[in-house]
Scaffold this active site. Sequence first.
Site, short mmCIF file in Angstrom:
data_model
loop_
_atom_site.label_atom_id
_atom_site.label_comp_id
_atom_site.label_asym_id
_atom_site.label_seq_id
_atom_site.Cartn_x
_atom_site.Cartn_y
_atom_site.Cartn_z
N VAL A 113 43.38 -8.53 -38.51
CA VAL A 113 43.47 -8.39 -37.06
C VAL A 113 44.92 -8.59 -36.63
O VAL A 113 45.56 -9.58 -37.00
CB VAL A 113 42.56 -9.40 -36.35
CG1 VAL A 113 42.66 -9.25 -34.84
CG2 VAL A 113 41.11 -9.23 -36.81
N LYS A 152 41.77 -4.48 -35.00
CA LYS A 152 41.23 -4.84 -36.30
C LYS A 152 41.18 -3.62 -37.23
O LYS A 152 40.57 -2.61 -36.89
CB LYS A 152 39.82 -5.43 -36.15
CG LYS A 152 39.20 -5.84 -37.48
CD LYS A 152 38.00 -6.75 -37.27
CE LYS A 152 37.39 -7.20 -38.58
NZ LYS A 152 36.40 -8.25 -38.40
N ASP A 169 27.39 -15.53 -37.80
CA ASP A 169 28.42 -16.24 -38.57
C ASP A 169 29.22 -17.19 -37.69
O ASP A 169 30.44 -17.12 -37.64
CB ASP A 169 29.33 -15.22 -39.24
CG ASP A 169 30.08 -15.80 -40.44
OD1 ASP A 169 29.82 -16.95 -40.81
OD2 ASP A 169 30.93 -15.09 -40.99
N LEU A 191 47.30 -11.57 -36.52
CA LEU A 191 46.60 -12.68 -35.86
C LEU A 191 45.71 -13.43 -36.83
O LEU A 191 45.54 -14.64 -36.73
CB LEU A 191 45.73 -12.15 -34.72
CG LEU A 191 46.42 -11.75 -33.43
CD1 LEU A 191 45.43 -11.08 -32.49
CD2 LEU A 191 47.05 -12.96 -32.76
N GLY A 192 45.14 -12.71 -37.74
CA GLY A 192 44.24 -13.37 -38.68
C GLY A 192 43.63 -12.36 -39.62
O GLY A 192 43.77 -11.15 -39.44
N GLY A 202 40.20 -11.75 -42.63
CA GLY A 202 38.96 -12.27 -43.18
C GLY A 202 38.45 -11.32 -44.23
O GLY A 202 39.20 -10.50 -44.76
N ALA A 203 37.16 -11.44 -44.52
CA ALA A 203 36.58 -10.64 -45.59
C ALA A 203 36.55 -9.15 -45.23
O ALA A 203 36.59 -8.30 -46.10
CB ALA A 203 35.17 -11.13 -45.88
N ASN A 204 36.49 -8.85 -43.95
CA ASN A 204 36.29 -7.45 -43.57
C ASN A 204 37.54 -6.71 -43.13
O ASN A 204 37.49 -5.52 -42.87
CB ASN A 204 35.26 -7.35 -42.44
CG ASN A 204 33.98 -8.07 -42.80
OD1 ASN A 204 33.57 -8.09 -43.94
ND2 ASN A 204 33.37 -8.68 -41.80
N GLY A 205 38.65 -7.43 -42.99
CA GLY A 205 39.83 -6.71 -42.56
C GLY A 205 40.90 -7.63 -42.01
O GLY A 205 40.86 -8.83 -42.22
N1 LIG Z 1 40.09 -10.45 -30.17
C1 LIG Z 1 40.83 -11.34 -30.83
N2 LIG Z 1 41.81 -12.00 -30.22
C2 LIG Z 1 42.57 -12.91 -30.88
N3 LIG Z 1 42.42 -13.23 -32.18
C3 LIG Z 1 41.46 -12.60 -32.87
C4 LIG Z 1 40.62 -11.62 -32.25
N4 LIG Z 1 39.76 -11.17 -33.17
C5 LIG Z 1 40.05 -11.82 -34.31
N5 LIG Z 1 41.06 -12.68 -34.16
C6 LIG Z 1 41.64 -13.55 -35.19
O1 LIG Z 1 41.61 -12.90 -36.43
C7 LIG Z 1 40.83 -13.65 -37.38
C8 LIG Z 1 40.09 -12.71 -38.33
O2 LIG Z 1 39.28 -11.83 -37.61
P1 LIG Z 1 37.78 -11.58 -38.01
O3 LIG Z 1 37.11 -12.90 -38.14
O4 LIG Z 1 37.22 -10.59 -37.06
O5 LIG Z 1 37.95 -10.92 -39.45
P2 LIG Z 1 36.83 -10.78 -40.56
O6 LIG Z 1 37.45 -9.99 -41.64
O7 LIG Z 1 35.58 -10.25 -39.95
O8 LIG Z 1 36.66 -12.28 -40.97
P3 LIG Z 1 35.43 -13.00 -41.67
O9 LIG Z 1 35.77 -13.07 -43.10
O10 LIG Z 1 35.46 -14.35 -41.01
O11 LIG Z 1 34.24 -12.23 -41.33
C9 LIG Z 1 39.94 -14.52 -36.52
O12 LIG Z 1 39.54 -15.69 -37.17
C10 LIG Z 1 40.82 -14.81 -35.33
O13 LIG Z 1 41.69 -15.88 -35.59
#
Ligand SMILES: Nc1ncnc2c1ncn2[C@@H]1O[C@H](COP(=O)(O)OP(=O)(O)OP(=O)(O)O)[C@@H](O)[C@H]1O
Lengths: 308, 241
Positions: A38, A51, A143, A30-31, A33-36
Amino acid sequence: MATSFDPGLSPGMVITGKWKQGSYRIDRLLGEGANGKVYLVEHHRGQYALKVGSDAVDLQSEVNVLQSLALQTKGSAESFLVEVDDFQHPDGRTYPFYVMRYVRGMLLADYLEREGSDWFPLVGFHLLGKLANLHEAGWVFGDLKMENVLVADYGRSQLVDYGGVTAVGKSVRQFTEIYDRGYWSAGSRKADAGYDLFSFAVLFIQLFERRRFSQLVHTLLPQNRVPEELLKLVRTNTTLSPLEEWFSRAFAGEFASTREAAAAWQLQLHQSGIKRRSAPAPRWMKRLFIASALLLTITIILMIRVGM
Amino acid sequence: MKQIILITDGCSNVGVSPVVAAAHAQAEGITVNVVGVLDDGDIGEFGAAEINEIAAAGGGLSRLVHMRELARTVQMMTRKTVMHTIQNAVHKELQQVLGTSSIESLPPGKRGDVVRMMDELGETAPLRVALLIDASASMKPKLQAVEEAIRDLMISLQARQGKSEISVFHFPGPRYGDDCCMDLGWTSTLSGIPALFAKLQMQGTTPTGPALLEVIDFYRKDDYGRKNRDGTDGMKSGYVV
Ligand SMILES: Nc1ncnc2c1ncn2[C@@H]1O[C@H](COP(=O)(O)OP(=O)(O)OP(=O)(O)O)[C@@H](O)[C@H]1O
C-alpha cells in the site's frame, strides 16, 4: 507463507491506469502484507492510498467487497473505494491496483501510548461502532488485528485491509491465528458478528497485557487454549478488570448484536466509575502544567524587577 | 475437488518414486500438496528437492515449515489449492467463451463478475482432502503438531458451505511390507481426530511413493462406488481440472 512481492515502485514515480488513465504519483510506502503493498499517492492534488496486488484474483475479491459496501452505504459518507485499475510497469509486467481514501492515523498501541490510556474506552466504542455498521450490512471483518486498526484524532478509529471481509454465513476468508475463535477452541470459523467481537476482545487484552499475552500464546498446549486463560489476564489487569463481564460475554458469543455489545461496553465502563478513576496525568497535562508554572515564575520575576 | 496433503520430514527410500506417484494423482484430478516439517534440525538438500518435485508433479504447492507453523500452512495450502483448482477451470471456460485465457486481461468490471463466481464456487464446491502422514521414526516428536494441524483444518473446512471431508493415512503400515494404513475414513466431524496417532508404531522405512499410490487408489474406488450409486462425482464435470 508470505512471499515477498515487489512491484518496484519508488517515490516520485508516476503510474497511469491502463483502463481509466488516471495518474498517481507515488509518495511513499505505507505498509505491506500478504496480499500486496500500500502506497501513499497524490492524485488530483489529493492524497490517497493505493494498493497494488500480488494476485489479480485476490485483489479483485477485495475490490468486490468494497464495491458492495459502497453500494450499501451510498450517500452516508464519502466512498472509501476511489478507483480500480491496472498499470503496466516499465519492466513489462501488469499489476492490478485499487485506490482508496487515505486513512491518517496510527496504530492503536501507539495512539494509547501517546495520548494516554484514558482514551481506550472511547477508541473501543468507536471501533465497535464501525464493526456494528459492517455487521448490519451483512458483513464480518474477519481479520481484525492490531495492524488493521488505525486511530485518528479524538480516538476515531478506522478499519483498513478488507481482505478478510466475509459475507455472514460463509467461512472467514482470512484470519490471524491468535485472534481467531477457532484457535482458542471457542467456536467456528463461520462468519458472524460474534467472530469479530471475539477478535476485538483478544485485541484489547493484547493491548494491555502484551507480555503476558504473548507468553500465553507461546506456552499453552493446544488442548489448553481456551478463553478462560484469556479471562485470567482480564481479571488481574486493573484497566480491564471492570470489563470482565463484557469480555466473558464476548468470548462466549453471548451478545445478540454488536450494538448491544457497544452499549454494554459503555455501561460497564461507566458503572465501574471510569469518571472518578484518577488516572496518572497524561503527558499533555503535565506539559501544560509546566508551561503555566514557568509563565507564573516569569511573571513574578518581572513584577519584582519592575518593582510593583 | 480432490486434494492430498503429504506431511513428511525426509526422503522416501523404498518403492516407486513419489514423483511418479504424484503425477498419477494429478492425472486423475487430484492435487498433491507437500509440507516438509522441521523441528530444529534440517531436512537436508535431498529432502527439500524431493518435496518440491512431488508438489510440482502433483500440481500443488510445497512448503518447508517449522512445526509451529504447520497448522497455518496446511490451512492456507488447502484454501489456495481450492482457489487454484477453480481458477484453472475458469481459465478454460474463459478461453472457450471469450477467447482470452487470463483473468488479468479482462477489464475490471468483467473481472469482478468472474471473481465473484470463483469465490462462490470456492465456498460451495464439495471438497475432499486426504492427509498422508509420514510416520517414520524421525516424525515421532512432530505427530502432536500434525494432529493439531488436522484438527485445525477440520475447523476451517466445517465453516465452508459446501460439503467438506477429510481422511487420514499414515505410512508405513503396522505390518512388515504394508505401505500405508488408513487412520480415519472420510469424515466431516472432529470426533476421530484426538489421539489419532496414539497407538502408532514407528517404522524405519519411508515408502512415500507406494503410500501415495494407495491413497489414489482409495479415491478411485470411492469415486467408482459413488458413481455407481448416484451417477455423479459430486462436482459438475466442467469444473474439474
Ligand atoms: N487506506 C489506508 N490508509 C492508510 N494506510 C493504509 C491504508 N490501507 C492500508 N494501509 C496500511 O498498509 C498496511 C498493509 O495494508 P493491507 O493490510 O491492506 O495489506 P495486506 O497485504 O492485505 O495485509 P495482510 O497481510 O494484513 O492481509 C496496513 O497495515 C496499513 O498500515
